[in-house]
Design a protein around this motif. Structure first.
Motif, PDB file in Angstrom:
ATOM      1  N   GLU A 151      -9.774   4.815   2.702  1.00 14.52           N
ATOM      2  CA  GLU A 151      -8.374   5.152   2.443  1.00 14.52           C
ATOM      3  C   GLU A 151      -8.134   5.346   0.946  1.00 14.52           C
ATOM      4  OE1 GLU A 151      -3.883   3.248   2.807  1.00 14.52           O
ATOM      5  OE2 GLU A 151      -5.544   2.259   3.825  1.00 14.52           O
TER       6      GLU A 151
ATOM      7  N   GLN B  75      -4.978   2.250   8.513  1.00 11.89           N
ATOM      8  CA  GLN B  75      -4.047   1.269   7.961  1.00 11.89           C
ATOM      9  C   GLN B  75      -3.777   0.139   8.946  1.00 11.89           C
ATOM     10  OE1 GLN B  75      -0.996   4.102   7.070  1.00 11.89           O
ATOM     11  NE2 GLN B  75      -2.299   5.089   5.538  1.00 11.89           N
TER      12      GLN B  75
ATOM     13  N   GLY C 166     -13.612  -3.606  -0.172  1.00 11.76           N
ATOM     14  CA  GLY C 166     -12.799  -2.403  -0.023  1.00 11.76           C
ATOM     15  C   GLY C 166     -13.061  -1.421  -1.145  1.00 11.76           C
TER      16      GLY C 166
ATOM     17  N   ASN D  51      -6.677  -2.066   8.574  1.00 10.09           N
ATOM     18  CA  ASN D  51      -6.539  -2.945   7.411  1.00 10.09           C
ATOM     19  C   ASN D  51      -5.715  -4.182   7.753  1.00 10.09           C
ATOM     20  OD1 ASN D  51      -7.930  -1.083   5.832  1.00 10.09           O
ATOM     21  ND2 ASN D  51      -6.079  -0.098   5.077  1.00 10.09           N
TER      22      ASN D  51
ATOM     23  N   ASN E 128       1.918   3.517   5.916  1.00 12.72           N
ATOM     24  CA  ASN E 128       1.574   2.114   5.684  1.00 12.72           C
ATOM     25  C   ASN E 128       2.730   1.173   5.992  1.00 12.72           C
ATOM     26  OD1 ASN E 128      -1.016   1.015   4.763  1.00 12.72           O
ATOM     27  ND2 ASN E 128      -0.948   2.635   3.232  1.00 12.72           N
TER      28      ASN E 128
ATOM     29  N   ASN F  51       0.813  -1.215   0.000  1.00 15.16           N
ATOM     30  CA  ASN F  51       0.000   0.000   0.000  1.00 15.16           C
ATOM     31  C   ASN F  51       0.845   1.263   0.000  1.00 15.16           C
ATOM     32  OD1 ASN F  51      -2.248  -1.579   0.000  1.00 15.16           O
ATOM     33  ND2 ASN F  51      -2.913  -1.076   2.070  1.00 15.16           N
TER      34      ASN F  51
ATOM     35  N   ARG G  11       0.345  -0.716   8.934  1.00 12.49           N
ATOM     36  CA  ARG G  11      -0.369  -1.940   8.553  1.00 12.49           C
ATOM     37  C   ARG G  11       0.291  -3.174   9.177  1.00 12.49           C
ATOM     38  NH1 ARG G  11      -4.138  -2.876   3.422  1.00 12.49           N
ATOM     39  NH2 ARG G  11      -4.767  -4.993   3.897  1.00 12.49           N
TER      40      ARG G  11
ATOM     41  N   PHE H 206     -10.292   0.316   4.311  1.00 16.67           N
ATOM     42  CA  PHE H 206      -9.530   0.423   3.073  1.00 16.67           C
ATOM     43  C   PHE H 206     -10.280   1.240   2.024  1.00 16.67           C
ATOM     44  CE2 PHE H 206      -7.925  -1.365  -1.016  1.00 16.67           C
ATOM     45  CZ  PHE H 206      -6.619  -0.923  -0.882  1.00 16.67           C
TER      46      PHE H 206
ATOM     47  N   TYR I 254     -13.605  -3.855   6.073  1.00 17.57           N
ATOM     48  CA  TYR I 254     -12.627  -3.461   5.061  1.00 17.57           C
ATOM     49  C   TYR I 254     -13.194  -2.407   4.116  1.00 17.57           C
ATOM     50  CZ  TYR I 254      -8.301  -4.287   2.504  1.00 17.57           C
ATOM     51  OH  TYR I 254      -7.055  -4.152   1.936  1.00 17.57           O
TER      52      TYR I 254
END
Length: 435
Positions: free
Chosen positions: A303, A394, A423, A397, A336, A143, A340, A300, A296
């Motif tokens: 995002e 993140q 997502g 995610n 990220n 990402n 994440r 996501f 999600y």
């Protein structure tokens, strides 16, 4: 590294680079939204449509890719996807009018399905106790490609005249994808045997363990097609009349028909078999993947929407240059690399459900404050708040996808495809609201 073996580290490195490059390609337009308006005469409404096009076809693509990777293995599928992403980049860099931009961005949406392939590869190579950390590292570095596109492509473009620079920068991202397609095919290795147990196609039908799960599965299909219906509605005159009413009705009817056929496939697959005939090792709760898919869509999906429009928002709100807006806009995806994987690690360490609930609540509160950003804000305040919000999103995610591969391993590709498609459902919804 984190107790991973040498082979595990090699596979993880090959796979996150592949995912990283597909994200660079997928978001290579975001830094040049205003450039395209100035150099190619596109309107703000056309740019908004292109941003939605960029994520629309990722919804069916992630479903199809999820099935393909379960059957043919991640090595072959990821190599093909990288080559396809390169072709889409080249088409975009050669586009001149809105119709060509529209087609190339629709094709580019397929690049976003690369995430599903790596989920399957990591699930094959890593044990459950290391799954969250490994999936988080893979997805975090991947990402990060969105941030890399935002801060690295504008400086490349500045070396050339305005109408040439963006073409060179976006074509360069395609060249990197093409090179890595050959590298990945040569050095990556699938670990488990491929499955031949289900068909390939625009379907998320999968084995379930009860009649109530079957009903829930059919219900979870609807938002996937609902997002595509909203996309067709946007193209039919809201705000630009790109499709005639007849074509819009035809496409909407086709989507409804495909949804009905997919629902029929689910019934055909699961209804004839009594729940007591399902082997114990194959029983699972479908609501787990349904809930994770909705989570999600929020984390996501939002995002993706922010990454698509944040550089343009900073440029228009604070009067920044294209390069400065791109560099600062990358801040939303920059963390990220850390956040994440941290979400996966926190899930492994403190419990998956508890971690996910805290991160989702933090995301909601942060977005509430971000809604108040305006020209009177200092730039550093807007960037700081955006980065705070991105930490929760993140990490959320990572926490979400630390759980997906553990539901039922032989269906990891399809489940990752479903959650990944959700997502993009979220992204389409948020970008539609924006436009």
């Amino acid at each position: 590294m984190f107790g991973f073996s040498g082979k595990q580290q090699g596979i993880l490195r090959l796979t996150w680079i592949a995912f990283f490059l597909t994200f660079v390609a997928w978001f290579n337009m975001a830094p040049f939204n205003t450039t395209l308006m100035a150099a190619r005469g596109l309107s703000r409404q056309q740019i908004d449509i292109l941003m939605i096009c960029n994520v629309a076809l990722t919804i069916p693509a992630r479903i199809v890719i999820g099935s393909l990777v379960d059957r043919h293995g991640p090595r072959t599928v990821f190599s093909f996807l990288l080559a396809f992403s390169a072709l889409s980049c080249f088409l975009f860099s050669l586009s001149n009018d809105f119709g060509e931009f529209l087609f190339s961005r629709l094709m580019m949406g397929v690049a976003g399905s690369g995430f599903v392939v790596g989920i399957k590869m990591i699930a094959e190579w890593f044990p459950p106790e290391k799954m969250g950390t490994a999936q988080g590292i893979y997805a975090g570095w991947g990402n990060f490609g969105a941030a890399a596109a935002a801060f690295s492509l504008p400086p490349i473009a500045l070396l050339f005249p305005q109408d040439v620079g963006w073409r060179v920068a976006t074509a360069f991202s395609g060249l990197l994808c093409l090179i890595w397609a050959f590298v990945y095919f040569k050095f990556a290795r699938d670990l488990t045997e491929k499955s031949k147990d289900f068909e390939i196609g625009l379907s998320v039908s999968m084995e379930v363990s009860s009649r109530s799960d079957l009903v829930l599965q059919i219900l979870t299909l609807f938002p996937l097609y609902g997002a595509l219906l909203a996309f067709v509605w946007k193209l039919s005159g809201h705000p630009l009349p790109l499709l005639t009413s007849a074509w819009a009705l035809l496409l909407m009817g086709a989507l409804v028909a495909v949804y009905a056929y997919n629902a029929y496939q689910c019934v055909q697959l699961d209804l004839p078999r009594p729940p007591e005939d399902v082997p114990e090792e194959k029983k699972y709760e479908y609501r787990r993947i349904a809930i994770l898919s909705l989570v999600y869509a929020l984390t996501f999906g939002s995002e993706l929407a922010v990454v698509s429009m944040f550089p343009q928002f900073l440029e228009s709100t604070f009067g920044l240059s294209v390069a400065a807006a791109g560099a600062l806009g990358s801040s939303f995806a920059f963390l990220n690399l850390v956040t994440r994987p941290s979400g996966g690690w926190l899930s492994d360490r403190f419990g998956r459900r508890r971690t996910l609930i805290v991160l989702v609540l933090g995301s909601c509160v942060s977005y509430g404050f971000m809604g108040g950003i305006g020209p009177e804000w200092p730039v550093w305040g807007a960037i700081g708040l955006a980065m705070t919000c991105s930490v929760f999103l993140q990490a959320g995610n990572g926490a979400c996808f630390s759980m997906v591969p553990l539901i039922r391993k032989d269906l990891t590709g399809k489940m990752a495809g479903l959650a990944g498609a959700y997502g993009n459902v979220g992204a389409v919804c948020f970008l539609t609201a924006l436009s």
